[in-house]
Design a protein around this motif. Structure first.
Motif, mmCIF file in Angstrom:
data_model
loop_
_atom_site.group_PDB
_atom_site.id
_atom_site.type_symbol
_atom_site.label_atom_id
_atom_site.label_comp_id
_atom_site.label_asym_id
_atom_site.label_seq_id
_atom_site.Cartn_x
_atom_site.Cartn_y
_atom_site.Cartn_z
ATOM 1 N N ILE A 281 0.846 -1.202 0.000
ATOM 2 C CA ILE A 281 0.000 0.000 0.000
ATOM 3 C C ILE A 281 0.877 1.246 0.000
ATOM 4 O O ILE A 281 0.606 2.204 -0.727
ATOM 5 N N LYS A 282 1.940 1.237 0.791
ATOM 6 C CA LYS A 282 2.844 2.394 0.850
ATOM 7 C C LYS A 282 3.488 2.678 -0.502
ATOM 8 O O LYS A 282 3.659 3.830 -0.889
ATOM 9 N N GLU A 283 3.841 1.611 -1.235
ATOM 10 C CA GLU A 283 4.511 1.782 -2.526
ATOM 11 C C GLU A 283 3.543 2.154 -3.642
ATOM 12 O O GLU A 283 3.870 2.972 -4.497
ATOM 13 N N ILE A 284 2.355 1.566 -3.643
ATOM 14 C CA ILE A 284 1.416 1.782 -4.746
ATOM 15 C C ILE A 284 0.514 3.003 -4.538
ATOM 16 O O ILE A 284 0.137 3.667 -5.502
ATOM 17 N N PHE A 285 0.192 3.294 -3.281
ATOM 18 C CA PHE A 285 -0.714 4.411 -2.987
ATOM 19 C C PHE A 285 -0.079 5.405 -2.010
ATOM 20 O O PHE A 285 -0.627 5.674 -0.943
ATOM 21 N N PRO A 286 1.096 5.966 -2.364
ATOM 22 C CA PRO A 286 1.782 6.865 -1.418
ATOM 23 C C PRO A 286 0.969 8.116 -1.071
ATOM 24 O O PRO A 286 1.040 8.605 0.061
ATOM 25 N N GLU A 287 0.169 8.611 -2.024
ATOM 26 C CA GLU A 287 -0.640 9.807 -1.741
ATOM 27 C C GLU A 287 -1.693 9.491 -0.687
ATOM 28 O O GLU A 287 -1.948 10.300 0.213
ATOM 29 N N ALA A 288 -2.293 8.329 -0.786
ATOM 30 C CA ALA A 288 -3.303 7.921 0.199
ATOM 31 C C ALA A 288 -2.669 7.723 1.572
ATOM 32 O O ALA A 288 -3.259 8.089 2.600
ATOM 33 N N VAL A 289 -1.470 7.173 1.591
ATOM 34 C CA VAL A 289 -0.758 6.982 2.866
ATOM 35 C C VAL A 289 -0.452 8.335 3.486
ATOM 36 O O VAL A 289 -0.657 8.536 4.695
ATOM 37 N N ASP A 290 0.018 9.297 2.669
ATOM 38 C CA ASP A 290 0.271 10.659 3.170
ATOM 39 C C ASP A 290 -1.016 11.288 3.712
ATOM 40 O O ASP A 290 -1.016 11.916 4.764
ATOM 41 N N LYS A 291 -2.101 11.088 2.965
ATOM 42 C CA LYS A 291 -3.399 11.632 3.380
ATOM 43 C C LYS A 291 -3.850 11.000 4.702
ATOM 44 O O LYS A 291 -4.360 11.684 5.592
ATOM 45 N N ALA A 292 -3.622 9.702 4.854
ATOM 46 C CA ALA A 292 -3.989 9.005 6.093
ATOM 47 C C ALA A 292 -3.148 9.499 7.264
ATOM 48 O O ALA A 292 -3.669 9.732 8.366
ATOM 49 N N ASN A 293 -1.856 9.672 7.031
ATOM 50 C CA ASN A 293 -0.986 10.180 8.099
ATOM 51 C C ASN A 293 -1.401 11.587 8.527
ATOM 52 O O ASN A 293 -1.398 11.910 9.718
ATOM 53 N N GLN A 294 -1.777 12.428 7.559
ATOM 54 C CA GLN A 294 -2.241 13.773 7.877
ATOM 55 C C GLN A 294 -3.575 13.712 8.630
ATOM 56 O O GLN A 294 -3.793 14.443 9.599
ATOM 57 N N HIS A 295 -4.440 12.839 8.203
ATOM 58 C CA HIS A 295 -5.738 12.618 8.848
ATOM 59 C C HIS A 295 -5.533 12.268 10.326
ATOM 60 O O HIS A 295 -6.188 12.824 11.214
ATOM 61 N N ILE A 296 -4.604 11.357 10.575
ATOM 62 C CA ILE A 296 -4.299 10.938 11.949
ATOM 63 C C ILE A 296 -3.686 12.085 12.735
ATOM 64 O O ILE A 296 -4.053 12.325 13.890
ATOM 65 N N LYS A 297 -2.768 12.805 12.103
ATOM 66 C CA LYS A 297 -2.094 13.927 12.762
ATOM 67 C C LYS A 297 -3.095 15.009 13.180
ATOM 68 O O LYS A 297 -2.944 15.643 14.219
ATOM 69 N N GLU A 298 -4.136 15.175 12.369
ATOM 70 C CA GLU A 298 -5.169 16.174 12.675
ATOM 71 C C GLU A 298 -6.199 15.649 13.676
ATOM 72 O O GLU A 298 -7.208 16.295 13.927
ATOM 73 N N ARG A 299 -5.933 14.477 14.234
ATOM 74 C CA ARG A 299 -6.787 13.862 15.261
ATOM 75 C C ARG A 299 -8.204 13.591 14.791
ATOM 76 O O ARG A 299 -9.156 13.648 15.568
ATOM 77 N N LYS A 300 -8.328 13.294 13.518
ATOM 78 C CA LYS A 300 -9.627 12.903 12.984
ATOM 79 C C LYS A 300 -9.830 11.415 13.294
ATOM 80 O O LYS A 300 -8.886 10.704 13.590
ATOM 81 N N PHE A 301 -11.077 10.973 13.179
ATOM 82 C CA PHE A 301 -11.386 9.604 13.583
ATOM 83 C C PHE A 301 -10.527 8.588 12.833
ATOM 84 O O PHE A 301 -10.454 8.593 11.603
ATOM 85 N N THR A 302 -9.906 7.705 13.602
ATOM 86 C CA THR A 302 -9.062 6.638 13.071
ATOM 87 C C THR A 302 -9.297 5.382 13.899
ATOM 88 O O THR A 302 -9.275 5.451 15.128
ATOM 89 N N PRO A 303 -9.520 4.246 13.266
ATOM 90 C CA PRO A 303 -9.619 3.001 14.036
ATOM 91 C C PRO A 303 -8.275 2.703 14.714
ATOM 92 O O PRO A 303 -7.250 2.625 14.039
ATOM 93 N N VAL A 304 -8.280 2.565 16.027
ATOM 94 C CA VAL A 304 -7.055 2.280 16.789
ATOM 95 C C VAL A 304 -7.120 0.826 17.263
ATOM 96 O O VAL A 304 -8.082 0.429 17.927
ATOM 97 N N ILE A 305 -6.129 0.061 16.901
ATOM 98 C CA ILE A 305 -6.102 -1.378 17.145
ATOM 99 C C ILE A 305 -6.420 -1.733 18.598
ATOM 100 O O ILE A 305 -7.266 -2.589 18.864
ATOM 101 N N SER A 306 -5.744 -1.092 19.536
ATOM 102 C CA SER A 306 -5.920 -1.459 20.947
ATOM 103 C C SER A 306 -7.357 -1.266 21.431
ATOM 104 O O SER A 306 -7.829 -2.018 22.281
ATOM 105 N N HIS A 307 -8.067 -0.295 20.869
ATOM 106 C CA HIS A 307 -9.461 -0.066 21.285
ATOM 107 C C HIS A 307 -10.340 -1.259 20.953
ATOM 108 O O HIS A 307 -11.204 -1.644 21.746
ATOM 109 N N TYR A 308 -10.130 -1.859 19.788
ATOM 110 C CA TYR A 308 -10.942 -3.004 19.368
ATOM 111 C C TYR A 308 -10.550 -4.270 20.140
ATOM 112 O O TYR A 308 -11.417 -5.079 20.471
ATOM 113 N N TYR A 309 -9.264 -4.402 20.457
ATOM 114 C CA TYR A 309 -8.849 -5.560 21.262
ATOM 115 C C TYR A 309 -9.372 -5.456 22.693
ATOM 116 O O TYR A 309 -9.704 -6.470 23.309
ATOM 117 N N GLN A 310 -9.464 -4.246 23.222
ATOM 118 C CA GLN A 310 -10.070 -4.071 24.550
ATOM 119 C C GLN A 310 -11.533 -4.483 24.528
ATOM 120 O O GLN A 310 -12.015 -5.160 25.438
#
Length: 197
Positions: free
Chosen positions: A128-157
């Protein structure tokens, strides 16, 4: 809580997760490469037996539990026994029983984990990082802006709150599947299978 109720609770968690992942994907444009399945070939995937309780229950209801248990216990491969070597569009991927896949399978690629600083960091694959780098950048920015992101530990809890014992242990994926099947078989060993539910 009965096995059936636990299965229902895990399935509700998966249903909510599917909506959360879809929301995250829509906001970030993250997606898998069509026909990839490389993540399924990772030889050291670990999971909890509780993640595969819906799979085990499905196999039990369809009279396939003993066959799959033997397959899981005899497998020398570290690759998931649910892996289909041929892509099948109707299955959704390389998984023989895609709708019964585990939590780790549902989260990987489209979620985040909390770093030491407790800040979420994207968890996705090299492809995904190699084929869709723009989407990965967009996702990282999305996370940085504290927008909703599925967090692994929350679902395991949430998963562990359904059954702490079955949800706590992290095992190699085939051992987790085998343990889930044994749990279902043991539960129904002295109960009327027709009333499984």
């Amino acid at each position: 809580m009965s096995i059936y109720r636990k299965v229902q609770a895990v399935e509700r968690l998966y249903h909510n997760l599917e909506k959360d992942v879809a929301t995250f994907q829509k906001a970030t444009d993250l997606k898998c490469k069509s026909g990839c399945g490389m993540c399924c070939l990772k030889p050291d995937i670990a999971a909890s037996p509780l993640e595969f309780l819906p799979l085990a229950y499905h196999l039990f209801k369809n009279g396939q539990a003993l066959e799959w248990l033997e397959k899981a216990e005899k497998s020398n491969s570290k690759i998931c026994i649910n892996l289909n070597s041929l892509i099948a569009e109707e299955n959704g991927g390389f998984c023989n029983l895609y709708t019964q896949r585990g939590l780790i399978c549902r989260l990987f690629g489209f979620s985040a984990m909390l770093g030491k600083d407790r800040k979420p960091q994207l968890v996705t694959c090299k492809t995904i990082k190699e084929i869709f780098p723009e989407a990965v950048d967009k996702a990282n920015q999305h996370i940085k802006e504290r927008k909703f992101t599925p967090v692994i530990s929350h679902y395991y809890q949430q998963l562990r709150s359904i059954d702490a014992e079955l949800g706590q242990n992290s095992l190699p994926i085939n051992k987790a599947i085998a343990q889930a099947i044994r749990t279902v078989l043991a539960y129904y060993a002295y109960r009327n299978p027709r009333r499984a539910g």
